[in-house]
Design an enzyme around this catalytic site. Structure first.
Site, PDB file in Angstrom:
ATOM      1  N   GLU A 156       0.882  -1.175   0.000  1.00 20.85           N
ATOM      2  CA  GLU A 156       0.000   0.000   0.000  1.00 20.85           C
ATOM      3  C   GLU A 156       0.905   1.206   0.000  1.00 20.85           C
ATOM      4  O   GLU A 156       1.489   1.554   1.022  1.00 20.85           O
ATOM      5  CB  GLU A 156      -0.926  -0.039   1.226  1.00 20.85           C
ATOM      6  CG  GLU A 156      -2.108   0.897   1.129  1.00 20.85           C
ATOM      7  CD  GLU A 156      -1.777   2.306   1.598  1.00 20.85           C
ATOM      8  OE1 GLU A 156      -1.472   3.155   0.727  1.00 20.85           O
ATOM      9  OE2 GLU A 156      -1.819   2.545   2.804  1.00 20.85           O
TER      10      GLU A 156
ATOM     11  N   CYS B 121      -1.528   9.251   2.489  1.00 20.99           N
ATOM     12  CA  CYS B 121      -1.005   8.730   1.218  1.00 20.99           C
ATOM     13  C   CYS B 121      -1.963   8.936   0.052  1.00 20.99           C
ATOM     14  O   CYS B 121      -1.540   8.962  -1.100  1.00 20.99           O
ATOM     15  CB  CYS B 121      -0.665   7.253   1.359  1.00 20.99           C
ATOM     16  SG  CYS B 121      -2.062   6.201   1.840  1.00 20.99           S
TER      17      CYS B 121
END
Length: 515
Positions: A218, A252
């Site tokens: 991720e 993110c």
């Protein structure tokens, strides 16, 4: 009271790195625990999840203090993004786990093969490293966590919760930096899960490839937001500003840059100013509602990006290195090659790139980063649908900033170089489970199976008759019209659709007779 004191004591002092020479034994311990089948019973998994819930609940004060100390994160953000998120995830998983672990009937099985009871088991993958703990426990795995050394107080609290709440033989924490991480990667794992930047992800993926260990990554990306001339300018400005102030932009999936149609550029900047004043009437430096940059190296990197940009600051820009503070800063840039566009900022920087039209925005988005983690289109439905068709990304929030990433039961993950695999909610369980196909062949079927045994003379035609599917299309790829199928299905195009239409016809007849 005693729990609170123990909790607060857990964040005192320096972060102690795990001795490197003990890591092989730690890894062997969780492998042995998995091989003992201790974690496989659903009752054990549920008990560990429930204990983890109360471990988090009992340490809320320490979590808040740790996030404040390491990240300058306020109480509100810590609860919604850390504490309540994890607790709700655990409750959701515990309510559904017994349903998830049940064998599934395999779909799309031909009638002849249904006699073998094809089904899918959900087996735990094994011993995991660097993994989201709730999903690992739910799937029946053992796991080692490796928190970031850049948030040392948070790392200590995580270790305290794990070691005092759940089974120490199955789950553990390794603390440290590069030497400790390297030692972990030298061990054989059944899966590695990593959240972070692409540079470290490449190291992990390369190391995992040596032992053919599967990985879930991720990562992040240069996530674009696109604001067309049809967009609600006020909502776009407010929502995208929020996307960059949460955790001081250290998210993110927050937008890395925003492309705004030139026709609405000035109103968009004006609305951003208004929203900033509404969100922070007394500024962002001395408020619990806005955080700080996680560590000094990251602060310096963000400052360098601002120093190197050829853009013009139109809002914000103040900094304080001692407090690792950077004000939310809006920068008007004139090129997609500006470093604020081409590099992932991971901070409260909001570059705005004016565009002539949607064609230009879609082209630039693909050139800057073809497969970002997130994408944020604002406009009418026709425009946003086109953006979805002509771009790629891990996820999308239409007319919002990363809302899709805030839904804990929605699969979350990247695509291409922004990550691989997905997790959260049911997807976390699936991420750490192996879907194991199983059949059971009864003894009485031996006569039917005779066709598969040699000698094969005269058996091919029989086998074809049993297994061969006839195409419903010709050599040009055109679907053949079958009058009999059309009549039998009442034009529905499928057996199921035909049954529904027959049911409607049959149910409709009595009503007509009564009338």
């Amino acid at each position: 009271m005693a729990q609170d004191l123990a909790s607060m004591a857990s964040i005192a002092g320096e972060l102690k790195h795990t001795p490197v020479d003990t890591i092989p034994a730690i890894a062997a311990g969780v492998r042995n625990a998995f091989n003992s089948h201790k974690t496989k019973p659903v009752g054990f998994r549920l008990m560990q999840l429930r204990k983890l819930y109360w471990g988090i609940k009992d340490n809320e004060a320490a979590i808040v203090q740790a996030c404040k100390q390491d990240l300058g994160k306020g109480t509100f953000e810590t609860y919604i993004a850390e504490i309540d998120w994890c607790k709700n995830d655990i409750v959701f998983v515990t309510r559904n786990l017994e349903k998830w672990v049940k064998d599934e009937t395999a779909p799309d099985i031909p009638l002849a093969n249904k006699l073998l009871s094809p089904r899918i088991r959900k087996d735990p993958l094994g011993a995991l490293a660097f993994t989201p703990l709730v999903g690992a426990i739910a799937a029946g795995c053992t796991a080692i966590l490796k928190p970031s050394e850049n948030a040392p107080t948070v790392a200590k609290v995580m270790q305290h919760i794990v070691e005092t709440s759940i089974d120490a033989s199955c789950y553990g924490v390794v603390q440290g930096a590069v030497p400790e991480t390297s030692a972990l990667l030298d061990e054989k794992w059944d899966k590695i899960f990593y959240t972070g930047g692409a540079a470290v992800a490449k190291i992990i993926a390369k190391k995992a490839a040596e032992t053919l260990t599967p990985v879930t990554l991720e990562l992040g990306g240069r996530n674009p937001a696109i604001v067309t001339r049809s967009a609600d300018v006020r909502l776009a400005a407010r929502r995208l500003l929020w996307g960059k102030i949460h955790n001081a932009g250290q998210v993110c999936i927050s937008q890395n840059y925003t492309m705004v149609d030139k026709a609405i550029l000035d109103p968009f900047i004006a609305e951003t100013r208004i929203a900033m004043k509404q969100f922070f009437p007394h500024g962002t430096k001395d408020t619990d509602d806005f955080g700080q940059i996680a560590f000094s190296r990251q602060w310096s990197r963000l400052k360098r990006m601002l120093d190197e940009t050829k853009g013009k600051i139109v809002l914000g820009g103040s900094m304080d290195e001692g407090r690792r503070y950077i004000e939310p800063t809006v920068i008007l840039v004139d090129s997609p090659n500006d470093p604020l566009v081409t590099e992932e900022s991971f901070g409260p920087l909001m570059p705005i790139l004016p565009i002539d039209d949607l064609d230009t925005a879609i082209r630039i988005a693909g050139e800057v980063h073809r497969t970002p983690l997130g994408l944020y289109p604002f406009g009418n439905k026709q425009e946003t649908d086109r953006i979805l068709r002509e771009t790629q990304s891990g996820g999308v929030s239409v007319n919002d900033a990363w809302f899709h990433g805030s839904i804990p039961t929605l699969p979350f993950g990247g695509v291409g170089d922004s990550g691989q695999g997905a997790y959260r909610g049911r997807s976390s369980f699936d991420c750490f489970s192996h879907r194991r196909s199983v059949t059971t062949t009864p003894g009485w079927m031996e006569g039917l199976l005779d066709v598969r045994y040699p000698p094969y003379e005269g058996k091919l035609a029989k086998l074809k008759q049993m297994n061969e599917l006839k195409p419903d299309f010709d050599r040009e790829g055109r679907v053949k019209f079958n009058l009999i199928s059309y009549i039998l299905s009442l034009g529905a195009g499928s057996k199921t659709g035909g049954l529904v239409r027959y049911a409607v016809v049959l149910l409709g007849k009595p009503a007509k007779l009564l009338s």
